[in-house]
Each structure stands twice: as structure tokens, then as C-alpha cells.
Design an enzyme around this catalytic site. Structure first.
Site, PDB file in Angstrom:
ATOM      1  CG  HIS A  13      -1.811   1.247   1.260  1.00  9.37           C
ATOM      2  ND1 HIS A  13      -3.178   0.890   1.411  1.00  9.37           N
ATOM      3  CD2 HIS A  13      -1.556   2.791   1.167  1.00  9.37           C
ATOM      4  CE1 HIS A  13      -3.656   2.280   1.404  1.00  9.37           C
ATOM      5  NE2 HIS A  13      -2.921   2.941   1.372  1.00  9.37           N
ATOM      6  CG  LEU A  16       4.498   5.048  -5.752  1.00 11.76           C
ATOM      7  CD1 LEU A  16       5.186   3.994  -6.999  1.00 11.76           C
ATOM      8  CD2 LEU A  16       5.894   5.200  -4.857  1.00 11.76           C
ATOM      9  NE  ARG A  17       0.689  11.615  -2.756  1.00 15.61           N
ATOM     10  CZ  ARG A  17      -0.281  11.395  -2.157  1.00 15.61           C
ATOM     11  NH1 ARG A  17      -1.137  10.482  -2.421  1.00 15.61           N
ATOM     12  NH2 ARG A  17      -0.329  11.748  -0.644  1.00 15.61           N
ATOM     13  CG  ASN A  41      -4.968   8.441  -3.362  1.00 14.68           C
ATOM     14  OD1 ASN A  41      -4.002   7.826  -3.741  1.00 14.68           O
ATOM     15  ND2 ASN A  41      -4.893   9.075  -2.360  1.00 14.68           N
ATOM     16  CG  HIS A 136      -9.833   4.805   3.550  1.00 12.16           C
ATOM     17  ND1 HIS A 136      -8.593   5.503   3.674  1.00 12.16           N
ATOM     18  CD2 HIS A 136     -10.403   5.520   4.533  1.00 12.16           C
ATOM     19  CE1 HIS A 136      -8.517   6.494   4.487  1.00 12.16           C
ATOM     20  NE2 HIS A 136      -9.900   6.417   5.100  1.00 12.16           N
ATOM     21  CG  HIS A 174      -4.539   2.712   5.745  1.00 17.63           C
ATOM     22  ND1 HIS A 174      -5.949   2.743   6.118  1.00 17.63           N
ATOM     23  CD2 HIS A 174      -4.528   3.388   4.741  1.00 17.63           C
ATOM     24  CE1 HIS A 174      -6.708   3.211   4.933  1.00 17.63           C
ATOM     25  NE2 HIS A 174      -5.978   3.701   4.290  1.00 17.63           N
ATOM     26  CG  LEU A 219      -7.378  11.195   7.309  1.00 19.22           C
ATOM     27  CD1 LEU A 219      -7.991  11.717   6.641  1.00 19.22           C
ATOM     28  CD2 LEU A 219      -7.995  11.116   8.778  1.00 19.22           C
ATOM     29  CG  ASP A 247      -1.187   5.145   4.066  1.00 13.84           C
ATOM     30  OD1 ASP A 247      -1.542   5.432   2.764  1.00 13.84           O
ATOM     31  OD2 ASP A 247      -2.009   5.541   4.877  1.00 13.84           O
ATOM     32  CG  HIS A 251       0.145  15.217   1.559  1.00 16.92           C
ATOM     33  ND1 HIS A 251      -0.830  15.582   0.702  1.00 16.92           N
ATOM     34  CD2 HIS A 251       0.054  14.147   2.185  1.00 16.92           C
ATOM     35  CE1 HIS A 251      -1.804  14.477   0.939  1.00 16.92           C
ATOM     36  NE2 HIS A 251      -1.250  13.733   1.732  1.00 16.92           N
ATOM     37  CB  ALA A 263      -4.464  13.102   6.083  1.00 17.41           C
TER      38      ALA A 263
HETATM   39  C1  NCD Z   1      -3.433   9.263   1.938  1.00 21.19           C
HETATM   40  C2  NCD Z   1      -2.855  10.268   0.745  1.00 21.19           C
HETATM   41  O1  NCD Z   1      -2.202  10.964   1.219  1.00 21.19           O
HETATM   42  O2  NCD Z   1      -2.854   9.756  -0.213  1.00 21.19           O
HETATM   43  N1  NCD Z   1      -3.139   9.807   3.154  1.00 21.19           N
HETATM   44  C3  NCD Z   1      -3.399   9.246   4.351  1.00 21.19           C
HETATM   45  O3  NCD Z   1      -3.497  10.098   5.380  1.00 21.19           O
HETATM   46  N2  NCD Z   1      -3.047   7.978   4.344  1.00 21.19           N
HETATM   47  C4  NCD Z   1      -4.598   8.543   1.445  1.00 21.19           C
HETATM   48  C5  NCD Z   1      -5.086   7.380   2.462  1.00 21.19           C
HETATM   49  O4  NCD Z   1      -4.609   6.162   2.141  1.00 21.19           O
HETATM   50  O5  NCD Z   1      -6.066   7.614   3.074  1.00 21.19           O
HETATM   51 ZN    ZN Z   2      -3.139   5.229   1.647  1.00 16.29          ZN
END
Ligand code: NCD
Ligand code: ZN
Length: 351
Positions: A13, A16-17, A41, A136, A174, A219, A247, A251, A263
């Protein structure tokens, strides 16, 4: 110096954006992990087969020095996902699963599912196709306290789904609560959960006591200490239903250190050192290999890796920041010294 050599791990999980961010973060994952299951996402989300395959190619293009690294893809379920897409996904070796984001639950989840009870036809198709569902697991109602959202999701949605579709393989991603652990432990075969390094090591005091620390905010949110202990017990129990998913969720600094911060914790460079610290804290380093390198591959019915990774009890200091396009990226544990480091494998190790 104590060392620990394990089968090379996989990250089941990771975020990688895309674009410059992808180029900045993907090498950190590829350095230690043989494979990674990449979350969909993006903006716009990865909803079609062609989106996933194009994204996979961009990941490979961003990693010219890691030819052995294998990105595995997920599709983002929306209210418009079709049966044809699921059939094609199930047949494609590079697409492993579909991700259910309740709309509004987390970063870039606004295109997610609005009415979870309305997707039974999709879930039935996934069950028939044996296409795993990644979840999720948080409700989104504003009335529900943020610390209760995972437990409520399990009661209201996940437990009923697992009973209605007993053949559907599900990963509760997660996990952050003892209720999540109990659900996975007692559910039918084919139900598993991933655990992050930060939820194994930290509770909500680390984020909130003595000052608010935005780099600990992710999150589902960090919970109380008794939940952390339940997660750590499960991770180190040897139960194959629990496996590694960092996870790692980067950011840019200014979007986390803000009045309304994003998050996500960025842990990709030192995640294995954090997991080793967590396992060592309960004298369970002998269980790290199963959790990090065997259980996830077995769940996804993929071969276990043949290459290895060596951890050494050689302290490392986590950098204060990493470059992130025009921005900077603050890792979790910035500036801290961790007890374990990773010996970088020669690049041809997996060849
Ligand atoms: C994740 C994200 O930034 O893409 N953020 C997070 O807090 N874990 C999204 C996710 O897995 O909830
Ligand atoms: Zn995630």
C-alpha cells in the site's frame, strides 16, 4: 553489529503520486522493496485499465535505475465503474485489486463511492472474478467522531459486505484499531489487513501532546495506545492475514504545515527501519520476514521474492527534508536517529 537478512519485502500500500512528485518519491520505494501496490488516488483518479497501465509506465520511466522494481496497480472504484472494466482488470497481471474509497474519507477520495450499499452488483462481480477489494475503512458522516470512524465502518459496512460476499477477498487497509484487528482475525478466509509502520509505533499523543505535529497526521488518524498495542501484537503474531503496507503518502511541506493540513505520512525511505524498531520492541524480529515479505505475496497469489534485504543495527539519521519538485517534503521522523539502517542491495541483485 547485529544484522538481519530477510527475503526482499514488498509494500502492499503506497502512494507514489505523479509527475515531479513521482520522480521524487518512487526511488525511495524501489530501493528497498521488490514490488509495490500503488494506490490509485491521483487527480483525476485511476479508474480505467488504460489509466492504470499508463500510470504504471510513468512509474517505470521514473525509475531508470531500478529495473528490477515491479509496480503493481489498483483501480479506483467509482459509482461509474463497469463490469467490463472489472473483467479486464481481473485478467491483467499488472492490476491486482480495486480500491474502495468512501467519498470524502481521505486525500483525493471525492470521486469515491457515495452509497456503499449501492455497489452490491460490483462486489458480486469482483467476488466471481476473484478480484480483491481494498478498503479505506472509515465512515464519512460528519457526526461521527474521527476516532470512531474505522470501528463504525466495520460495523455498518465491512462486516455486512464480508457476510454477503463470502468468496470476496478483502484487505482492510492501514488498520488502526483493535476493532479492525478483531474483524480480520475472526472473518472468513480471504480477509486480510495491512499495517503501517507509524501505526505500529505511535499513538495520538505523539501527534498531539506537547504541541501539534502535522507530520504525524494521517488517515485513519493515530489512535490511543491500547489500539497501537493491538496492532503490534497482530503484526508480530505470525498470522498470515496481516502484512506490510507503508501507506507512505507524500505531501509538500506547505500543505502539511498549514491551517488545514493534508493527511499522510511520508515514510518510504526509512519504513523498513521503523518496522524493525517496532518488531524489536516486542522481541519479534524473527517474525518480520513473514510480515514484510511472505504474507502479502501469498495473499495476492504471487511468488515470494528470491532476492534479499539486509537490515543492520547501525543508527541512521532521517534527513530534515527531501526535494519534492519545486517544494520540499518532510519525512516522518525528520532529524531523528533510528536504530536500524538498510544495506543497499547491489542493483543487479534481482536480475
Ligand atoms: C493518503 C494520501 O495522502 O493519499 N493519506 C493518508 O493519510 N493515508 C490517502 C489514504 O491512504 O488515506
Ligand atoms: Zn493510503
Amino acid at each position: 553489529m547485529k544484522t538481519l537478512t530477510i527475503t526482499r519485502p514488498d509494500d502492499w500500500h503506497v502512494h507514489l503520486r505523479d509527475d515531479g512528485a513521482l520522480a521524487a518519491v518512487a526511488p525511495h520505494t524501489a530501493r528497498h522493496f521488490a514490488r509495490a501496490l500503488v494506490m490509485p488516488n491521483l487527480r483525476p483518479p485511476v479508474t480505467r485499465i488504460s489509466d492504470a497501465l499508463d500510470y504504471r509506465q510513468r512509474i517505470l520511466d521514473a525509475l531508470p535505475d531500478s529495473p528490477q522494481f515491479q509496480p503493481l496497480m489498483t483501480l479506483y472504484l467509482t459509482d461509474a465503474t463497469t463490469k467490463e472494466t472489472l473483467v479486464e482488470a481481473a485478467a491483467h497481471p499488472d492490476i491486482l485489486a480495486c480500491k474502495l474509497y468512501p467519498a470524502g474519507a481521505t486525500t483525493h477520495s471525492d470521486a469515491g463511492i457515495r452509497d456503499i450499499r449501492g455497489i452490491n452488483t460490483l462486489l458480486e462481480t469482483m467476488e466471481k472474478l476473484d478480484l480483491p477489494l481494498l478498503v479505506h475503512g472509515e465512515v464519512t458522516s460528519t457526526e461521527v467522531d474521527i476516532f470512531d470512524r474505522e470501528a463504525r465502518f466495520i460495523d455498518e459496512f465491512l462486516a455486512p459486505i464480508s457476510l454477503r460476499f463470502p468468496g470476496l477477498r478483502i484487505v482492510l487497509e492501514h488498520i488502526t484499531t483493535r476493532e479492525g484487528i478483531a474483524f480480520v482475525q475472526s472473518a472468513h478466509d480471504g480477509i486480510a489487513g495491512t499495517l503501517t509502520p507509524h501505526h505500529l509505533l505511535y499513538n495520538r499523543n505523539h501527534m498531539l501532546a506537547g504541541g501539534i505535529r502535522p507530520h504525524y497526521y494521517c488517515l485513519p488518524i493515530l489512535k490511543r495506545e491500547d489500539h497501537r498495542q493491538a496492532l503490534l501484537a497482530a503484526a508480530t503474531s505470525g498470522n498470515p492475514r496481516f502484512f506490510l503496507g507503508t501507506d507512505s503518502a507524500p505531501h509538500a511541506r506547505h500543505t502539511k504545515e498549514a491551517a488545514c493540513g493534508c493527511a499522510g505520512c511520508f515514510t518510504a525511505p526509512h519504513a523498513m527501519a521503523l518496522y524493525a524498531t517496532a518488531f524489536e520492541s516486542v522481541n519479534a524480529l524473527d517474525r518480520l520476514e513473514g510480515f514484510a515479505s511472505h504474507h502479502g505475496a501469498d495473499f495476492y497469489r504471487l511468488p515470494r521474492n528470491t532476492a534479499s534485504l539486509t537490515l543492520t543495527q547501525n543508527p541512521q539519521t532521517v534527513p530534515d527534508a527531501y526535494p519534492y519538485g519545486a517544494d520540499s517534503l518532510i519525512p516522518l521522523n525528520a532529524g531523528e536517529t533510528l536504530a536500524w539502517s538498510i544495506m543497499d542491495a547491489p542493483p543487479d541483485q534481482d536480475a
